[in-house]
Write an enzyme that holds these catalytic residues in place. Structure first.
Site, PDB file in Angstrom:
ATOM      1  N   HIS A 242       5.648   5.973  -1.460  1.00 33.57           N
ATOM      2  CA  HIS A 242       6.231   4.395  -1.929  1.00 33.57           C
ATOM      3  C   HIS A 242       5.463   3.937  -1.648  1.00 33.57           C
ATOM      4  O   HIS A 242       4.466   3.488  -0.744  1.00 33.57           O
ATOM      5  CB  HIS A 242       7.725   4.497  -2.092  1.00 33.57           C
TER       6      HIS A 242
ATOM      7  N   THR B 125       5.470  -0.363  -0.362  1.00 32.04           N
ATOM      8  CA  THR B 125       7.059  -1.011   0.131  1.00 32.04           C
ATOM      9  C   THR B 125       6.561  -2.435  -0.340  1.00 32.04           C
ATOM     10  O   THR B 125       5.395  -3.096  -0.342  1.00 32.04           O
ATOM     11  CB  THR B 125       6.788  -1.234   1.749  1.00 32.04           C
TER      12      THR B 125
ATOM     13  N   HIS C 163       0.433  -0.903   0.052  1.00 29.94           N
ATOM     14  CA  HIS C 163       0.714  -0.236   0.102  1.00 29.94           C
ATOM     15  C   HIS C 163       0.775   1.526  -0.069  1.00 29.94           C
ATOM     16  O   HIS C 163       2.365   0.781   0.682  1.00 29.94           O
ATOM     17  CB  HIS C 163      -0.354  -0.027   1.535  1.00 29.94           C
TER      18      HIS C 163
ATOM     19  N   THR D 118       1.590   4.500   1.420  1.00 33.05           N
ATOM     20  CA  THR D 118       1.518   5.260   3.162  1.00 33.05           C
ATOM     21  C   THR D 118       1.073   7.032   2.736  1.00 33.05           C
ATOM     22  O   THR D 118       2.769   7.146   2.554  1.00 33.05           O
ATOM     23  CB  THR D 118       2.316   4.868   3.940  1.00 33.05           C
TER      24      THR D 118
END
Length: 835
Positions: A797, A799, A718, A720
């Site tokens: 970004h 992860t 996802h 953030t």
């Protein structure tokens, strides 16, 4: 820059010229902003909007409608000041040198023998007040006159040690042809006239600090304006002098006796204004022909009554006769008297001549004393000669330049002076005064004490930066004076010099951050012009003798996009990026890299640093008409009045990022001044914004995607979309904001194109297309006092893995949002929404 508005394009090509066609898809403010950031000096603006021209002129950028080719040719070849309220163009055009002429707007000069000392085949031309007599040269749709003259060079010659006028004027013309035009000085008379007329109408009490001779005509029609200068030279001050003999030094090749007389009368007049605040009758005895009266009458309706056997053509009432002491009873109250009686020597023996001069000096003094002995509101200026005399200790001594330094000086007295204690002054002491003193200013009023005035409007143009003034007192005055226009020398050095030399003096230097003003506009000369109905075609040189113009108590303060606005803020950046730099994207790249954001894909459209603030800091020398502190403050308080334009409100953190980038830029350039300025602006941002950081977060906003084009081994990859530090009671407020932004969140054009190691054992995919929405939501949270975002830059970004992996590059791929949720860190989801 100058903007020349045309309805049709022209076939001819001009140097340093660019064509801009009005973009109908953008409003007038956006068009004005785009025009202001073009890099050429001349802009031909096609299919123009009158509103856009108004916006540019209010910003101090000269923008004029052109109806004829003659108008275009005239304005494109020279610089000018434009009165956009009255539609008058004041050219600063020295092409008249090609007619073998120099010009003056002082009539008295034309009555001298100056032409005997001009360059061979040259002539002197009188052009009237600010070139008013040249209007007939221009049959234009707007009023046009050429205000360029050589008076600055002529007056400089008079006060210089040079005697050869031809060599002096030749040198000055060559200098004028090879150096940058001192545009601020040339337009200053136009500005001063406009400024003081405006302020006198709008304010009952106006105080002016530090006027010089350049303003001696400006204030003739403003007797109520209180002047402060460097004070007079008093009779009692001669006690410091040693005795000397007659010197007999020639100051000027051509006769400047009329100039001396004019300065004496104007000095007396301004002393009268200082005491009585009204216009007097001007009586003059023995100074025919006084052609300079014509000059004074171009600026004022002063009345002159004169006595002399010779004609005085411009006097209102001339008595072609001698004046005797019994005639004093004919002189009225509310007046000044100038006594310039001196019989010509002719063939008289020197000793006999000297006796006559001393006798006439005594007679002149008797006339002066008798004039001052009765009535009220009187000041007298009387011609004197060096001789043993008893004089009132508080009387003022004047020694304005004249053709030759001989035995002559002048004494100025009011009624109180004439009754004061008298002191014996030896002839040798008076020669010492005459030989060593030139009165350089017609304004000899008392110095200003650096303290605030409650009911007055203070004007101090180029008067307070001198290091004779206490710097802290200057800052305190500017911070606390409610109504004022004050200038101080800008610190445009690169080593953050506290003071700089100019001619034979030193000035303190200042940055906008030196002042704590929340109701003042801090701008440049051209920014100030725009506020007072003027604009200019050429900005000041970035490393010249430049000043900050600080306006307090102006009703324009909240009009953020109309005055002292962001016009031209990117102009210097464009000049560099499109000519010298490694890439036209250099500014975007540097701003991201200096904040440790290494994803440069789309950096020119998705940048997390305020370009406005960054450019305003690193290129402040080139454009400080933009009042950065005011811009920050009004946004922080939500009080900015925005009339138009595509206006993007920055999140406060974007401003902080800009300061950090500017600081990095300054270090690389070894620019100590920008380094300090950036630090102080960052401190100011933190002062006016209550920024809090979620560096110890307890909630985050997550964005889950329908498709992830990479391999991953985390449970739910996802984005953030920011972290929060909030109490449970604040959850409903957070959810309300997320719901408000639902459409914009799901409408984001999110893409990814590569993976990288964010840190050791944190493998992520880049995300583009979310920063604009992120900062809008940041602002929404900030306004509700919800702590959102960390102190380090937000780098979007996803992860993918908590292990070391190799970088993967793919074609730019669009990501589709599945859901957006609010979750407690190491806890449960408290809210989610789907598209």
């Amino acid at each position: 820059m100058k903007v020349l508005a045309l309805r049709h394009s022209v076939a001819q090509v001009y140097a340093d010229t660019q064509v801009y066609t009005h973009d109908d898809s953008k409003d007038e403010y956006e068009n004005a902003f785009l025009i202001s950031n073009l890099t050429t000096h001349n802009i031909l603006y096609l299919n123009y909007s009158v509103k856009t021209l108004q916006i540019l002129n209010k910003s101090g950028i000269a923008a004029i409608e052109i109806q004829k080719m003659d108008e275009l040719f005239t304005l494109i070849r020279c610089n000018f000041t434009y009165d956009y309220i009255d539609d008058v163009v004041y050219l600063h055009d020295y092409s008249y040198y090609t007619n073998n002429e120099i010009r003056t707007d002082q009539h008295w000069i034309t009555k001298t023998n100056i032409e005997d000392y001009l360059l061979p085949g040259w002539k002197l031309t009188y052009v009237g007040y600010n070139g008013s007599d040249t209007r007939g040269h221009y049959n234009f749709s707007f009023r046009c006159q050429n205000a360029a003259t050589d008076d600055d060079a002529i007056i400089e010659y008079i006060y210089s040690d040079e005697l050869d006028f031809q060599s002096f004027i030749l040198k000055k013309i060559k200098e004028r042809m090879t150096t940058s035009l001192p545009i601020a000085r040339l337009s200053n008379r136009v500005f001063r006239d406009k400024l003081f007329k405006t302020l006198s109408v709008n304010h009952d009490k106006v105080v002016n600090i530090g006027p010089r001779n350049e303003s001696m005509f400006t204030f003739l029609d403003h007797p109520s304006i209180k002047q402060f200068s460097n004070g007079p030279y008093l009779v009692k001050d001669t006690i410091k002098l040693k005795q000397e003999r007659w010197l007999g030094k020639r100051l000027s090749q051509f006769d400047i006796g009329q100039y001396k007389n004019m300065l004496n009368v104007l000095t007396t007049l301004y002393q009268y204004y200082d005491i009585y605040h009204e216009k007097p009758i001007v009586y003059m005895i023995g100074s025919a022909p006084s052609y300079w009266i014509y000059d004074v009458k171009q600026y004022s309706d002063l009345k002159f009554e004169t006595w002399d056997p010779l004609d005085t053509p411009y006097s209102n009432l001339h008595h072609k006769e001698l004046f005797y002491i019994n005639d004093v009873q004919r002189l009225k109250d509310n007046s000044i008297l100038y006594i310039d009686i001196r019989t010509d020597r002719g063939t008289m023996d020197w000793k006999e001549w000297r006796k006559m001069v001393e006798r006439q000096t005594t007679d002149n003094l008797h006339i002066a004393y008798k004039y001052l002995s009765t009535g009220k509101a009187k000041i007298c200026c009387v011609k004197m000669t060096a001789m043993d005399l008893e004089l009132p200790i508080s009387a003022k001594l004047l020694h304005h330049p004249t053709t030759e330094i001989r035995s002559e000086f002048y004494l100025m007295m009011d009624i109180w002076d004439s009754k004061n204690i008298k002191r014996f002054i030896p002839k040798g002491v008076l020669y010492s005064y005459i030989n060593n003193t030139i009165t350089e200013n017609v304004f000899i009023q008392q110095p200003f004490k650096l303290k605030t005035l409650k009911n007055e409007y203070i004007i101090a143009l180029y008067a307070l930066s001198n290091d004779l003034n206490n710097r802290e007192d200057v800052v305190k005055l500017i911070n606390n004076q409610k109504k004022a226009l004050i200038t101080v020398r800008i610190n445009n050095t690169f080593k953050d010099e506290p003071k700089v030399g100019f001619k034979n003096i030193y000035d303190w230097t200042f940055l906008p951050t030196d002042f704590e003003t929340n109701g003042s506009i801090i701008t440049s000369y051209d920014g100030c012009l725009g506020i007072f109905g003027l604009s200019i075609s050429l900005a000041s040189k970035p490393t010249g003798n430049n000043h900050l113009f600080i306006l307090s108590g102006t009703d324009k303060y909240f009009k953020l996009d109309q005055f002292a606005n962001h016009m031209s803020i990117s102009r210097r950046s464009h000049q560099i990026r499109f000519s010298e730099s490694a890439t036209s994207y250099s500014g975007y790249i540097f701003r991201d890299l200096s904040n440790n954001n290494f994803n440069l894909i789309g950096t020119n459209v998705e940048n997390s640093v305020s370009g406005h603030v960054y450019n305003a800091l690193i290129y402040y020398r080139y454009n400080y008409s933009f009042d950065l502190k005011r811009w920050i403050y009004l946004h922080s308080t939500g009080k900015a009045s925005i009339e138009g334009g595509k206006y993007y409100e920055h999140a406060p953190i974007e401003l902080i990022y800009a300061c950090r980038s500017a600081r990095e830029f300054a270090k690389l350039q070894d620019d100590v001044t920008v380094l300090r300025y950036s630090n102080e602006i960052e401190n100011y941002i933190n002062k006016v914004y209550s920024i809090t950081y979620a560096d110890d977060p307890n909630y985050f906003i997550g964005v889950k995607f329908k498709n992830i084009p990479y391999k991953y081994n985390v449970k739910v990859p996802h984005l953030t979309f920011g972290v929060l530090n909030i109490s449970e009671q604040m959850l409903p407020d957070v959810i309300v904001i997320l719901k408000k932004f639902k459409n914009e969140l799901f409408g984001m054009e999110i893409t990814t194109s590569y993976t990288y190691m964010l840190s050791d054992e944190v493998y992520v995919a880049n995300i583009s297309g979310v920063l604009s929405t992120y900062f809008k939501i940041y602002n929404a949270f900030y306004k509700e006092q919800i702590t959102f975002g960390q102190s380090r830059m937000f780098i979007p970004h996803v992860t993918l893995s908590f292990s070391n992996e190799k970088t993967v590059r793919i074609d730019n791929t669009k990501l589709y949002i599945d859901s957006i949720y609010l979750r407690k860190i190491k806890g449960d989801t408290v809210f989610d929404m789907t598209g």
